[in-house]
Design an enzyme around this catalytic site. Structure first.
Site, PDB file in Angstrom:
ATOM      1  N   LYS A  22       0.863  -1.204   0.000  1.00 11.03           N
ATOM      2  CA  LYS A  22       0.000   0.000   0.000  1.00 11.03           C
ATOM      3  C   LYS A  22       0.891   1.243   0.000  1.00 11.03           C
ATOM      4  O   LYS A  22       0.664   2.176  -0.782  1.00 11.03           O
ATOM      5  CB  LYS A  22      -0.879  -0.002   1.238  1.00 11.03           C
ATOM      6  N   ASN A  23       1.913   1.259   0.846  1.00 10.55           N
ATOM      7  CA  ASN A  23       2.707   2.478   1.022  1.00 10.55           C
ATOM      8  C   ASN A  23       3.736   2.708  -0.078  1.00 10.55           C
ATOM      9  O   ASN A  23       4.338   3.781  -0.127  1.00 10.55           O
ATOM     10  CB  ASN A  23       3.360   2.484   2.404  1.00 10.55           C
ATOM     11  N   CYS A 117      -5.393  12.539  12.509  1.00 17.69           N
ATOM     12  CA  CYS A 117      -6.115  11.272  12.678  1.00 17.69           C
ATOM     13  C   CYS A 117      -5.846  10.821  14.114  1.00 17.69           C
ATOM     14  O   CYS A 117      -5.211  11.514  14.899  1.00 17.69           O
ATOM     15  CB  CYS A 117      -5.619  10.226  11.683  1.00 17.69           C
ATOM     16  N   ARG A 122      -0.555  14.778  12.368  1.00 20.93           N
ATOM     17  CA  ARG A 122      -0.160  14.559  10.955  1.00 20.93           C
ATOM     18  C   ARG A 122       0.011  15.888  10.208  1.00 20.93           C
ATOM     19  O   ARG A 122      -0.629  16.139   9.192  1.00 20.93           O
ATOM     20  CB  ARG A 122      -1.173  13.670  10.228  1.00 20.93           C
ATOM     21  N   ASP A 308       4.756   0.990  12.236  1.00 25.99           N
ATOM     22  CA  ASP A 308       3.569   0.291  11.730  1.00 25.99           C
ATOM     23  C   ASP A 308       3.467  -1.133  12.251  1.00 25.99           C
ATOM     24  O   ASP A 308       2.426  -1.778  12.095  1.00 25.99           O
ATOM     25  CB  ASP A 308       3.550   0.287  10.195  1.00 25.99           C
ATOM     26  N   ARG A 400      -8.560  -0.761   4.947  1.00 20.04           N
ATOM     27  CA  ARG A 400      -7.796   0.313   4.293  1.00 20.04           C
ATOM     28  C   ARG A 400      -6.452  -0.202   3.806  1.00 20.04           C
ATOM     29  O   ARG A 400      -5.896   0.323   2.850  1.00 20.04           O
ATOM     30  CB  ARG A 400      -7.531   1.463   5.276  1.00 20.04           C
TER      31      ARG A 400
HETATM   32  C1  EPZ Z   1       4.024   7.268   6.384  1.00 15.28           C
HETATM   33  O1  EPZ Z   1       3.184   8.273   6.938  1.00 15.28           O
HETATM   34  C2  EPZ Z   1       3.177   6.009   6.301  1.00 15.28           C
HETATM   35  N1  EPZ Z   1       2.032   6.236   5.428  1.00 15.28           N
HETATM   36  C3  EPZ Z   1       2.690   5.618   7.690  1.00 15.28           C
HETATM   37  O2  EPZ Z   1       1.974   4.390   7.565  1.00 15.28           O
HETATM   38  C4  EPZ Z   1       3.902   5.374   8.579  1.00 15.28           C
HETATM   39  O3  EPZ Z   1       3.459   5.067   9.879  1.00 15.28           O
HETATM   40  C5  EPZ Z   1       4.763   6.651   8.600  1.00 15.28           C
HETATM   41  O4  EPZ Z   1       5.143   7.006   7.250  1.00 15.28           O
HETATM   42  C6  EPZ Z   1       6.043   6.466   9.417  1.00 15.28           C
HETATM   43  O5  EPZ Z   1       6.777   5.403   8.893  1.00 15.28           O
HETATM   44  C7  EPZ Z   1       2.205   6.088   4.095  1.00 15.28           C
HETATM   45  O6  EPZ Z   1       3.289   5.794   3.614  1.00 15.28           O
HETATM   46  C8  EPZ Z   1       0.981   6.313   3.247  1.00 15.28           C
HETATM   47  P1  EPZ Z   1       5.958  10.808   8.308  1.00 15.28           P
HETATM   48  P2  EPZ Z   1       3.672   9.826   6.896  1.00 15.28           P
HETATM   49  O7  EPZ Z   1       5.819  12.018   7.469  1.00 15.28           O
HETATM   50  O8  EPZ Z   1       4.384  10.097   5.631  1.00 15.28           O
HETATM   51  C9  EPZ Z   1       5.780  14.228  11.611  1.00 15.28           C
HETATM   52  C10 EPZ Z   1       0.148   2.982   7.777  1.00 15.28           C
HETATM   53  O9  EPZ Z   1      -0.296   2.416   8.785  1.00 15.28           O
HETATM   54  N2  EPZ Z   1       5.639  15.138  10.468  1.00 15.28           N
HETATM   55  O10 EPZ Z   1       7.183   9.976   8.180  1.00 15.28           O
HETATM   56  O11 EPZ Z   1       2.510  10.675   7.245  1.00 15.28           O
HETATM   57  C11 EPZ Z   1       4.561  13.309  11.735  1.00 15.28           C
HETATM   58  O12 EPZ Z   1       3.547  13.954  12.469  1.00 15.28           O
HETATM   59  C12 EPZ Z   1       0.572   4.423   7.850  1.00 15.28           C
HETATM   60  O13 EPZ Z   1       0.310   2.420   6.653  1.00 15.28           O
HETATM   61  C13 EPZ Z   1       5.649  16.520  10.715  1.00 15.28           C
HETATM   62  O14 EPZ Z   1       5.759  16.962  11.851  1.00 15.28           O
HETATM   63  O15 EPZ Z   1       4.695   9.841   8.111  1.00 15.28           O
HETATM   64  C14 EPZ Z   1       5.123  12.106  12.447  1.00 15.28           C
HETATM   65  O16 EPZ Z   1       5.174  12.377  13.838  1.00 15.28           O
HETATM   66  C15 EPZ Z   1       0.240   5.037   9.208  1.00 15.28           C
HETATM   67  N3  EPZ Z   1       5.512  17.359   9.654  1.00 15.28           N
HETATM   68  C16 EPZ Z   1       6.545  12.017  11.914  1.00 15.28           C
HETATM   69  O17 EPZ Z   1       6.857  13.315  11.364  1.00 15.28           O
HETATM   70  C17 EPZ Z   1       5.401  16.902   8.359  1.00 15.28           C
HETATM   71  O18 EPZ Z   1       5.314  17.732   7.427  1.00 15.28           O
HETATM   72  C18 EPZ Z   1       6.716  10.980  10.807  1.00 15.28           C
HETATM   73  O19 EPZ Z   1       5.741  11.241   9.825  1.00 15.28           O
HETATM   74  C19 EPZ Z   1       5.393  15.513   8.145  1.00 15.28           C
HETATM   75  C20 EPZ Z   1       5.521  14.655   9.212  1.00 15.28           C
END
Ligand code: EPZ
Length: 420
Positions: A22-23, A117, A122, A308, A400
């Site tokens: 998915k990712n 969420c 996020r 995850d 999902r």
């Molecule tokens: C991706 O989410 C994945 N989703 C998530 O999987 C996964 O848990 C996550 O990466 C971490 O590995 C997809 O790939 C679709 P991040 P993403 O940006 O990109 C903060 C699942 O279950 N942050 O690496 O949203 C954020 O709040 C999902 O398949 C900011 O502060 O994760 C988090 O605390 C859930 N500002 C941390 O960084 C930003 O602009 C990591 O988020 C972006 C992120």
């Protein structure tokens, strides 16, 4: 709303074939916005988030065809809209990934802010800052990002303040057609990015080169060529089924993934007592009689232990012969499964971002509530080894990101039914 009825305890035995990731699929589908010519994407998992992303791309004016083997072919129509609506983006946060390609190719975009969420706020500040350094101007009004880049995007040097999967993906997508060279530093290096998204774009003529552990250089190109590409297998699905085999003291052969991609998780499962045999593209895993506890397990960015799989591992450590501690370092509220595991008999206490798991719990079947995608699958795993019937409500969360999970589990001996 669909529910699962699981009658345990069951021992998992047999073979599981993984679905596409998915990712990896989500950024690759967003990347199709960069193309003029048709693009075929194979091995997409048939899960809600992918259907939502396809709807989002369709809403921008692309035609989506399915060929006989159900692979998606994305064809650009003459006129492309550059508006990504709240109704689609709110249910699937990865919708923000259309911003980079739209700005890079069409120089304007109006995309809904993804919103938070259950697992966290996020935010998308790292996405917006990086695209801003490439020349995007934006303002936020009524929950939408109004963005433009009249003179097109220009390459730049960008160092992410914090490692972010989505921000890295958005910046790579935007830099692919930007003018000149972009260097991104402190990138996320999940395989979905460093292997699949990179291979997909380079196969179409992009110039993306990874230098050092977390730096990537992107030489902007004028256009990409239409291609056919098969998405990699889902490493989180693989890790999930490995945990199910170990907790149920079963034995399962999982096909489709190079074990090296989840070496951290497999090392951990060996530490817990699992017997593991690696093949080129599959894993044979056998659960131990006694499950060993883990003193401290911290979630980290790849190639550390993935957030995850935190919930599935917590279900597993409830059965360990001693105390374990899990520290969630990526998201601010990713323990929503704890209360539900306790309804099955788990003994877990939370102190800030640490969960202290007592271990040696005997699970008794109960009625449970899913809360987010990975928390839900942790409940399924725990229900598989619980004595008696468990009902898991709101499994739309599971749908999902896990394709036909009940069919895959039934095939390896789990007594599971979907009640609509
Ligand atoms: C991706 O989410 C994945 N989703 C998530 O999987 C996964 O848990 C996550 O990466 C971490 O590995 C997809 O790939 C679709 P991040 P993403 O940006 O990109 C903060 C699942 O279950 N942050 O690496 O949203 C954020 O709040 C999902 O398949 C900011 O502060 O994760 C988090 O605390 C859930 N500002 C941390 O960084 C930003 O602009 C990591 O988020 C972006 C992120």
């Amino acid at each position: 709303m669909d529910r699962f009825l699981i009658n345990g305890p069951c021992k998992i035995k047999g073979v599981i074939n993984l679905s596409g990731s998915k990712n990896a699929s989500l950024p690759i589908l967003a990347a199709t916005i960069l193309f003029e010519e048709p693009v075929e994407i194979k091995n997409l998992p048939n899960v809600k988030d992918i259907r939502t992303m396809l709807d989002l791309i369709k809403s921008l004016g692309f035609i989506i065809k399915k060929n006989k083997t159900n692979n998606s072919i994305i064809i650009k129509k003459k006129i492309i809209k550059t508006f990504a609506s709240y109704s689609l983006v709110k249910t699937m946060r990865a919708g923000i990934l259309v911003l980079g390609p739209l700005i890079s190719k069409y120089r304007k975009a109006t995309t809904s802010l993804p919103g938070g969420c259950l697992i966290g706020a996020r935010p998308v500040n790292f996405h917006l800052d990086a695209l801003g350094k490439l020349g995007m101007k934006h303002r936020i009004k009524k929950g939408y990002i109004f963005a433009n880049a009249e003179k097109g995007l220009k390459g730049s040097i960008i160092k992410f303040p914090k490692i972010s999967v989505g921000a890295t993906e958005n910046a790579i997508l935007a830099a692919t057609l930007a003018e000149g060279k972009t260097i991104l530093k402190n990138c996320a290096i999940e395989p979905e990015i460093r292997i699949d998204l990179t291979n997909f774009l380079n196969k179409a003529g992009a110039k993306i080169k990874w230098k050092g552990k977390r730096s990537v250089e992107i030489e902007g190109v004028k256009k990409l060529n239409g291609i056919s590409y098969s998405v990699m297998a889902d490493r989180i699905e693989c890790g999930t089924f490995c945990v199910a085999a170990v907790i149920s003291k079963g034995e399962v052969k999982i096909n489709g993934l190079n074990p090296k991609i989840i070496s951290t998780e497999l090392k951990l499962l060996k530490k817990i007592g699992a017997k593991i045999k690696n093949f080129e593209n599959s894993i044979l895993i056998k659960g131990p009689k006694k499950i060993k506890s883990i003193k401290l397990l911290k979630t980290k960015e790849y190639d550390g232990f993935p957030t995850d799989l935190q919930a599935p591992f917590m279900a597993l450590l409830c059965k360990a012969n001693g105390k374990s501690v899990i520290q969630e370092r990526i998201f601010e509220n990713r323990f929503t499964h704890v209360g539900e595991l306790k309804r099955l008999g788990a003994k877990i206490s939370i102190i800030k971002n640490k969960a202290i798991i007592k271990g040696n719990s005997n699970f008794e079947g109960a009625e449970l509530m899913s809360s987010d995608l990975r928390a839900s699958v942790a409940l399924v795993i725990a229900a598989i080894v619980a004595k008696g019937n468990s009902i898991i409500n709101r499994i739309y969360h599971l749908d999902r990101g896990y394709e036909k999970i009940e069919n895959k589990l039934r095939k390896v001996g789990v007594n599971i039914k979907r009640l609509s």
